[in-house]
Design a protein around this motif. Structure first.
Motif, PDB file in Angstrom:
ATOM      1  N   UNK A  66       0.878  -1.163   0.000  1.00 39.40           N
ATOM      2  CA  UNK A  66       0.000   0.000   0.000  1.00 39.40           C
ATOM      3  C   UNK A  66       0.917   1.215   0.000  1.00 39.40           C
ATOM      4  N   UNK A  67       0.699   2.081  -0.954  1.00 39.76           N
ATOM      5  CA  UNK A  67       1.544   3.259  -1.062  1.00 39.76           C
ATOM      6  C   UNK A  67       0.651   4.474  -1.181  1.00 39.76           C
ATOM      7  N   UNK A  68       1.215   5.580  -0.780  1.00 39.53           N
ATOM      8  CA  UNK A  68       0.536   6.835  -1.061  1.00 39.53           C
ATOM      9  C   UNK A  68       1.236   7.358  -2.306  1.00 39.53           C
ATOM     10  N   UNK A  78       9.028   7.012  -8.032  1.00 42.68           N
ATOM     11  CA  UNK A  78       9.964   7.659  -7.113  1.00 42.68           C
ATOM     12  C   UNK A  78       9.265   8.506  -6.058  1.00 42.68           C
ATOM     13  N   UNK A  79       8.189   9.161  -6.451  1.00 41.87           N
ATOM     14  CA  UNK A  79       7.539  10.070  -5.513  1.00 41.87           C
ATOM     15  C   UNK A  79       6.501   9.360  -4.636  1.00 41.87           C
ATOM     16  N   UNK A  80       6.420   8.048  -4.737  1.00 42.92           N
ATOM     17  CA  UNK A  80       5.434   7.335  -3.930  1.00 42.92           C
ATOM     18  C   UNK A  80       5.977   7.121  -2.524  1.00 42.92           C
ATOM     19  N   UNK A  81       5.058   7.162  -1.575  1.00 44.99           N
ATOM     20  CA  UNK A  81       5.446   6.924  -0.196  1.00 44.99           C
ATOM     21  C   UNK A  81       4.952   5.527   0.176  1.00 44.99           C
ATOM     22  N   UNK A  82       5.862   4.679   0.614  1.00 43.61           N
ATOM     23  CA  UNK A  82       5.467   3.324   1.007  1.00 43.61           C
ATOM     24  C   UNK A  82       4.764   3.370   2.344  1.00 43.61           C
ATOM     25  N   UNK A  83       3.535   2.936   2.404  1.00 45.09           N
ATOM     26  CA  UNK A  83       2.821   2.955   3.675  1.00 45.09           C
ATOM     27  C   UNK A  83       3.111   1.661   4.427  1.00 45.09           C
ATOM     28  N   UNK A 142      -4.202   6.672  -2.688  1.00 49.97           N
ATOM     29  CA  UNK A 142      -3.437   5.519  -2.218  1.00 49.97           C
ATOM     30  C   UNK A 142      -3.472   4.456  -3.297  1.00 49.97           C
ATOM     31  N   UNK A 143      -2.443   3.664  -3.381  1.00 50.27           N
ATOM     32  CA  UNK A 143      -2.400   2.612  -4.393  1.00 50.27           C
ATOM     33  C   UNK A 143      -2.113   1.273  -3.739  1.00 50.27           C
ATOM     34  N   UNK A 144      -2.916   0.318  -4.100  1.00 51.41           N
ATOM     35  CA  UNK A 144      -2.641  -1.057  -3.711  1.00 51.41           C
ATOM     36  C   UNK A 144      -1.888  -1.630  -4.908  1.00 51.41           C
ATOM     37  N   UNK A 145      -0.831  -2.366  -4.641  1.00 48.19           N
ATOM     38  CA  UNK A 145      -0.088  -2.908  -5.776  1.00 48.19           C
ATOM     39  C   UNK A 145       0.490  -4.266  -5.438  1.00 48.19           C
ATOM     40  N   UNK A 146       0.590  -5.090  -6.455  1.00 45.05           N
ATOM     41  CA  UNK A 146       1.289  -6.366  -6.351  1.00 45.05           C
ATOM     42  C   UNK A 146       2.321  -6.340  -7.459  1.00 45.05           C
TER      43      UNK A 146
END
Ligand SMILES: *[C@@H]1O[C@H](CO)[C@@H](O)[C@H](O)[C@H]1NC(C)=O
Ligand SMILES: *[C@@H]1O[C@H](CO)[C@@H](O)[C@H](O)[C@H]1NC(C)=O
Ligand SMILES: *[C@@H]1O[C@H](CO)[C@@H](O)[C@H](O)[C@H]1NC(C)=O
Ligand SMILES: *[C@@H]1O[C@H](CO)[C@@H](O)[C@H](O)[C@H]1NC(C)=O
Ligand SMILES: *[C@@H]1O[C@H](CO)[C@@H](O)[C@H](O)[C@H]1NC(C)=O
Ligand SMILES: *[C@@H]1O[C@H](CO)[C@@H](O)[C@H](O)[C@H]1NC(C)=O
Ligand SMILES: *[C@@H]1O[C@H](CO)[C@@H](O)[C@H](O)[C@H]1NC(C)=O
Ligand SMILES: *[C@@H]1O[C@H](CO)[C@@H](O)[C@H](O)[C@H]1NC(C)=O
Ligand SMILES: *[C@@H]1O[C@H](CO)[C@@H](O)[C@H](O)[C@H]1NC(C)=O
Ligand SMILES: *[C@@H]1O[C@H](CO)[C@@H](O)[C@H](O)[C@H]1NC(C)=O
Ligand SMILES: *[C@@H]1O[C@H](CO)[C@@H](O)[C@H](O)[C@H]1NC(C)=O
Ligand SMILES: *[C@@H]1O[C@H](CO)[C@@H](O)[C@H](O)[C@H]1NC(C)=O
Length: 774
Positions: free
Chosen positions: A473-475, A481-486, A525-529
């Motif tokens: 889950x990231x913001x 690069x600019x994503x924040x890992x939650x 927010x992004x959910x990613x696999x």
């Protein structure tokens, strides 16, 4: 040709004076057909099912069947039983010397006859077979040579395309020259069969035969006859199956399916543009790619699928899609026109919320109104048919001339992707779909809207294939690069104080709870696999402090909203902030004037101001100041009260009450609610009067109210809770105690019940519940 000569065996089979046996004469490589008669006159014997023609008891050579009204096969042996007849028909193909001998035919229970099969080569003209080729629409003549002993016999011509069926016999009366099949007998040593206007349906095996009895003489009326087939002809039909005009459009795509006769389904296919080289489809049952062509040779269906995208004027040509058969070939001609049409919808990008439905509009040339079509691009950008089980969620409807819509309901994770729609045209041997509209469908989860200080659950669904893979889950978009890992599923979340995680591997749901929400938490927010799956969820935050404005009818009002980052600002009217931003009356920094509404950014001061002029009483209500933060919003609730000119505080209150009342969907409930509320207020006032030192901070009251609001809105979808409303009662600012929240919430289990709650600070006597029946 094999030169096998078998010597006939003559069997006498006289039983009580009756000849109960037959003698069949065939030739090696040829076929015979005969009728096994029930010469026993007792008809009731025929009620028994089960006919046979067997060489020995266990019937390893021959056929034994209970099937009626259709041919049943056992290798070279076939049997047709018409239950109403007193005979059944036996057909034996490709005779050999080994077949020579005695057989029994009959009904399983009651009767049977001996049959002697003589496999003889009566002459060199018996038992021959040839392969003939013909091009479509041609006329061909087949020659059948016979022994001159048969010159007076009836000649027959059979088709074996499905089962043996008689096409012609020479004793049939008048044959018109218009007939497709013409049989002409020299009555000497040969007969000819002419087949006119050959079509692909004529492709197959034919047999020439003579009708004979056990002698070489012409059978009499009473003799028991059989047919000796003397020649087998395999007819292969080649050439152009059909020619079809297909219309497609510049920059669009076309999907074509060519159908070939079943017997060629395994043969190699090809595509040919004008008179250029044939492009062979080298591999079967998978997509292959050549220049502009994507081709799929479907050998189970006998289809060649061709997909051409990004059409240009240069693609306009005559194509052949064909099948290679030895040195000949069979093909369908496609005259493809590629024209420029401007009135189709431009390609669109739609975003669908998982679980909801989404509507796609498609324009198509009106004359192609046969079948509406939608397909989805696969990984190779080939637009493929949607599986029939999925298709149930796709609802087509005509919305206007040349326009149809497709509604995809209950949108699933797998629905994301690129769709094309258009019109489908079907011909017998060719189906084409001119794909005219492109839709890019992206998915999001429903937005999560929470108040400052609350907590939010962010649910990340993933597909079962990814349950063993780390979920992120990231913001911002994960891996950018600019994503924040939650958080990620394999990470220990204990260190992160604001975050807790739930991992439901059965529901394939990864849930992250963020507590103590702040304005900074708002965002996408992004959910990613890994790189294989991503899905966004907007988290929107409603600020704790609202704004209330009073104004007069005819006047104007200026509402100033703070903003943190110098983002896009927006102001709109509506109960639900996310909905009013999308659908409501709105102004924004992009679109700063909308009727009586205008918005001015004062970036240096960190505010934006909205002016509403020419106010009417109807302008009273709820508004939202919003600040967009990477696609998501931070909202501030604004209440506007527009009062009539003569502003006595009493009449003002009355106005408000009426105004608020009219906003409620369940007026009756509100009325009851208001009465109860009034009671509660009276009680509170009473209590306060007798408890002057009770100093409840307004902050505490407010946060209690927000808790209520949060409780009510959690898990309820923002778009589907019409019975939710927050009411601010008429307040007298000097008396900071007259504030209460009324919320209506439909119970999911019992939709006919609505609960009205009144909340008031920590004192515990002011809670009431009203049940209404609808
Ligand atoms: C025909 O067969 C049935 C059954 O075996 C028998 O009952 C009947 O008498 C027979 N009829 C004749 C005319 O032989
Ligand atoms: C006919 O039978 C022979 C063997 O007896 C076999 O070699 C040949 O392939 C068969 N022909 C057809 C058309 O079935
Ligand atoms: C087999 O063929 C020969 C030559 O035509 C003929 O003389 C003979 O009678 C035939 N046998 C039978 C049983 O028909
Ligand atoms: C069928 O047509 C092709 C050319 O289209 C020709 O080469 C071939 O000989 C024809 N076959 C027959 C049996 O006429
Ligand atoms: C040929 O056709 C005639 C007339 O339809 C019919 O009576 C006769 O039984 C047929 N003969 C054969 C061998 O099929
Ligand atoms: C059959 O066709 C051949 C060759 O076309 C021809 O010479 C013969 O006269 C035809 N026979 C009949 C009976 O039509
Ligand atoms: C030939 O057959 C096709 C159908 O297979 C038909 O449409 C066409 O009219 C026929 N032509 C002639 C000359 O009979
Ligand atoms: C297609 O359009 C024509 C003319 O507008 C109309 O007559 C016909 O019924 C339509 N067919 C279908 C399947 O909608
Ligand atoms: C799961 O993986 C299999 C094999 O790779 C694939 O066929 C299937 O479509 C996948 N399922 C989903 C929902 O992606
Ligand atoms: C969630 O489940 C997956 C699959 O069982 C596992 O690999 C992962 O470590 C789990 N994460 C947490 C936080 O329990
Ligand atoms: C991730 O999302 C973006 C935008 O929605 C999309 O274009 C992209 O194809 C997605 N990537 C994958 C691997 O699904
Ligand atoms: C406000 O009302 C006045 C007079 O009725 C009118 O002239 C003016 O155009 C209105 N302004 C707006 C923004 O509608």
């Amino acid at each position: 040709m094999k030169a096998i000569i078998a010597i006939g065996i003559i069997t006498l089979c006289l039983i009580s004076g009756q000849v109960l046996c037959f003698r069949l004469i065939g030739c090696s490589g040829g076929s015979v057909m005969f009728k096994c008669m029930n010469s026993n006159q007792n008809k009731s014997y025929d009620h028994y099912k089960g006919r046979f023609f067997c060489r020995n008891r266990d019937c390893t050579t021959g056929i034994n069947t209970e099937i009626q009204h259709r041919w049943d096969y056992n290798g070279r042996f076939a049997l047709y039983d018409d239950e109403n007849s007193r005979f059944f028909t036996v057909f034996i193909r490709n005779l050999s010397r080994e077949d020579d001998g005695t057989y029994t035919c009959g009904n399983n229970q009651k009767w049977s006859h001996d049959v002697t099969l003589v496999v003889n080569r009566t002459s060199s003209s018996c038992g021959t077979s040839v392969i003939r080729s013909a091009n479509i629409s041609q006329t061909i003549t087949i020659h059948c040579k016979y022994d001159h002993g048969f010159k007076k016999h009836t000649k027959v011509f059979y088709s074996l395309n499905i089962d043996p069926v008689i096409v012609l016999n020479s004793s049939q009366s008048s044959q018109s020259s218009e007939e497709k099949f013409i049989l002409s007998d020299s009555h000497k040593d040969h007969f000819n069969v002419t087949i006119r206007n050959i079509s692909t349906a004529d492709d197959g095996v034919y047999l020439c035969g003579v009708e004979r009895d056990q002698s070489d003489k012409k059978p009499s009326q009473t003799s028991i006859t059989h047919i000796t087939f003397i020649k087998e002809i395999s007819l292969n039909v080649y050439g152009q199956i059909t020619s079809v005009q297909v219309e497609a459009y510049i920059s669009k795509s076309v999907f074509i399916k060519c159908k070939f006769p079943q017997k060629f389904k395994g043969n190699k296919k090809f595509i040919q543009k004008d008179s250029s080289e044939k492009i062979p489809v080298d591999e079967q049952n998978k997509w292959v790619f050549h220049g502009k062509f994507h081709m799929f040779d479907d050998t189970s269906e006998g289809l060649l699928k061709v997909f051409i995208s990004d059409l240009t004027a240069a693609d306009e040509a005559t194509y052949r899609c064909g099948v290679n058969i030895a040195e000949n070939h069979l093909f369908t001609e496609i005259k493809l026109t590629v024209s420029q049409v401007d009135h189709f919808f431009a390609s669109s990008k739609s975003s669908a919320v998982v679980g909801e439905s989404v509507k796609l509009s498609c324009s198509y040339p009106e004359k192609h109104n046969e079948t509406k079509h939608i397909c989805k691009e696969n990984n190779e950008k080939i637009c493929q048919i949607i599986s029939s089980s999925e298709k149930q969620r796709f609802e087509f409807s005509d919305s206007a001339a040349g326009v149809f819509t497709v509604i995809i309901s209950n949108v699933r994770l797998t629905d994301a992707g690129v769709y094309w729609c258009g019109a489908e045209t079907r011909h017998k041997h060719l189906t084409s779909v001119s794909l005219t509209n492109k839709h890019q469908l992206t998915l999001t989860m429903p937005p999560v809207i929470r108040r400052e200080g609350d907590s939010a659950e962010i649910k990340c669904p993933y597909n079962a294939n990814h349950s063993k893979v780390v979920q992120h889950l990231c913001k911002g978009k994960c891996f950018n690069n600019d994503a924040e890992n939650i958080i990620q599923s394999d990470e220990d979340h204990v260190k992160k104080t604001k975050i807790s995680v739930k991992n439901d591997t059965e529901l394939n749901l990864f849930t992250v709870t963020i507590t103590d929400l702040r304005a900074e938490d708002a965002g996408k927010y992004w959910c990613a696999v890994k790189n294989v799956f991503n899905l966004s969820i907007d988290l929107m935050i409603i600020m704790k402090d609202g704004i209330t404005h009073e104004a007069s009818v005819g006047g104007s009002v200026s509402i100033s909203c703070k903003y943190r980052n110098q983002n896009q600002s927006v102001f709109c009217r509506g109960d639900q902030p996310n909905i009013c931003v999308r659908d409501g009356v709105r102004v924004s920094s992009d679109n700063s004037i909308n009727g009586r509404f205008s918005l001015t950014d004062q970036t240096s001061a960190g505010v934006f101001t909205v002016n509403i002029s020419n106010l009417t009483e109807e302008d009273s209500g709820k508004y939202w100041c919003g600040e967009e933060h990477s696609g998501s919003f931070i909202f501030t609730e604004v209440h506007l009260h527009v009062n009539r000119e003569m502003t006595s505080s009493d009449s003002k209150n009355e106005d408000h009450q009426q105004k608020e009342k009219s906003d409620f969907p369940v007026i009756a409930v509100v009325s009851v609610g208001l009465i109860l509320l009034a009671l509660v207020i009276v009680l509170i006032l009473f209590k306060l009067k007798h408890n002057k030192h009770d100093t409840i901070s307004s902050d505490r009251r407010e946060s209690r109210d927000h808790e209520m609001a949060q409780e009510e809105s959690q898990d309820s979808h923002p778009e589907s809770n019409p019975l939710y409303s927050t009411v601010q009662l008429p307040t007298n600012p000097s008396d900071g105690l007259l504030y209460a929240a009324v919320s209506f919430q439909k119970h999911e289990e019992s939709p006919s019940e609505a609960t009205v709650r009144f909340s008031k600070d920590e004192t515990h006597c002011d809670y009431a519940s009203v049940i209404t029946a609808e």
